[in-house]
Design a protein around this motif. Structure first.
Motif, PDB file in Angstrom:
ATOM      1  N   SER A  66     -11.242 207.585  16.815  1.00  0.00           N
ATOM      2  CA  SER A  66     -10.055 206.889  16.314  1.00  0.00           C
ATOM      3  C   SER A  66      -9.605 205.801  17.272  1.00  0.00           C
ATOM      4  O   SER A  66      -9.242 204.698  16.848  1.00  0.00           O
ATOM      5  N   ASP A  69     -12.023 203.017  16.932  1.00  0.00           N
ATOM      6  CA  ASP A  69     -12.212 202.600  15.540  1.00  0.00           C
ATOM      7  C   ASP A  69     -13.679 202.672  15.116  1.00  0.00           C
ATOM      8  O   ASP A  69     -14.233 201.733  14.545  1.00  0.00           O
ATOM      9  N   ASP A  70     -14.302 203.814  15.412  1.00  0.00           N
ATOM     10  CA  ASP A  70     -15.705 204.036  15.073  1.00  0.00           C
ATOM     11  C   ASP A  70     -15.785 205.131  14.013  1.00  0.00           C
ATOM     12  O   ASP A  70     -15.616 206.318  14.311  1.00  0.00           O
ATOM     13  N   SER A  71     -16.033 204.726  12.779  1.00  0.00           N
ATOM     14  CA  SER A  71     -16.015 205.680  11.674  1.00  0.00           C
ATOM     15  C   SER A  71     -17.152 206.694  11.748  1.00  0.00           C
ATOM     16  O   SER A  71     -16.992 207.834  11.310  1.00  0.00           O
ATOM     17  N   SER A  72     -18.303 206.329  12.320  1.00  0.00           N
ATOM     18  CA  SER A  72     -19.394 207.303  12.405  1.00  0.00           C
ATOM     19  C   SER A  72     -19.040 208.434  13.371  1.00  0.00           C
ATOM     20  O   SER A  72     -19.361 209.603  13.121  1.00  0.00           O
ATOM     21  N   LYS A  74     -15.898 209.369  14.106  1.00  0.00           N
ATOM     22  CA  LYS A  74     -14.831 210.134  13.442  1.00  0.00           C
ATOM     23  C   LYS A  74     -15.413 211.052  12.369  1.00  0.00           C
ATOM     24  O   LYS A  74     -15.012 212.217  12.281  1.00  0.00           O
ATOM     25  N   ASN A  75     -16.350 210.549  11.573  1.00  0.00           N
ATOM     26  CA  ASN A  75     -16.953 211.375  10.520  1.00  0.00           C
ATOM     27  C   ASN A  75     -17.659 212.590  11.106  1.00  0.00           C
ATOM     28  O   ASN A  75     -17.572 213.686  10.563  1.00  0.00           O
ATOM     29  N   TYR A  78     -15.046 215.061  12.016  1.00  0.00           N
ATOM     30  CA  TYR A  78     -14.495 215.779  10.864  1.00  0.00           C
ATOM     31  C   TYR A  78     -15.438 216.876  10.378  1.00  0.00           C
ATOM     32  O   TYR A  78     -14.993 217.900   9.850  1.00  0.00           O
TER      33      TYR A  78
END
Length: 175
Positions: A66, A69-72, A74-75, A78
């Motif tokens: 977060s 700002d790295d969505s991979s 963060k995913n 999760y």
């Protein structure tokens, strides 16, 4: 699973920028980094050995992802988050699990995650309600040991702020 080096970066970043001296930071200092990596790789959510490891790992991965700002990242966090929630729910179904520090600290780590990187509406308050219940079940005897006292001192502000947010009396206001 992310590599050992990447996980080390996530953990160090989170300890430096988020946890500093709190109960989860103190607990994470006692854990081996190799065990935290193993916890993320272990597909068996029923294994209670890695409850706290996985909670700290979840917090670190999602917080780091977060902040950068790295969505991979963060995913991935999760995915681990789903595992820890399932594992924690399984653990909480056992009698006397409330006496375990790793259970209490796992709830604290998940509450911190919800505080700084919310995953949904009111999940922070749900975690804090669970934390209060665990403290209530432990009772005043929790304050006997040095480690337990340190945990209590670390979570008391969280409990007070959650009670203020919910507009209800805190467990700390009781005799």
């Amino acid at each position: 699973m992310k590599g050992f080096f990447e996980i080390q970066i996530y953990i160090c970043y989170t300890r430096k920028h988020l946890l500093r001296g709190g109960p989860v930071d103190l607990a994470s200092q006692e854990l081996q980094l190799s065990d935290i990596c193993t916890a993320g790789e272990s597909p068996h959510t029923e294994n209670e050995t890695y409850l706290l490891h996985r909670a700290i790992l979840t917090l670190a991965i999602i917080f780091f992802g977060s902040q950068h700002d790295d969505s991979s990242i963060k995913n991935h966090g999760y995915i681990v988050h789903g595992k820890i929630l399932k594992q924690l729910n399984t653990t909480l179904s056992h009698p006397h699990c409330y006496l375990r520090d790793d259970v209490l600290l796992s709830v604290v780590a998940l509450a911190l995650l919800e505080c700084f990187v919310p995953t949904g509406r009111k999940y922070y308050l749900k975690h804090m309600g669970g934390l209060e219940k665990l403290l209530e079940l432990r009772g005043p005897g929790m304050l006997c040991g040095r480690k337990a006292l340190g945990i209590f001192k670390g979570v008391r502000r969280m409990v007070i702020f959650a009670a203020l947010s919910m507009r209800k009396e805190s467990i700390l206001a009781r005799e």
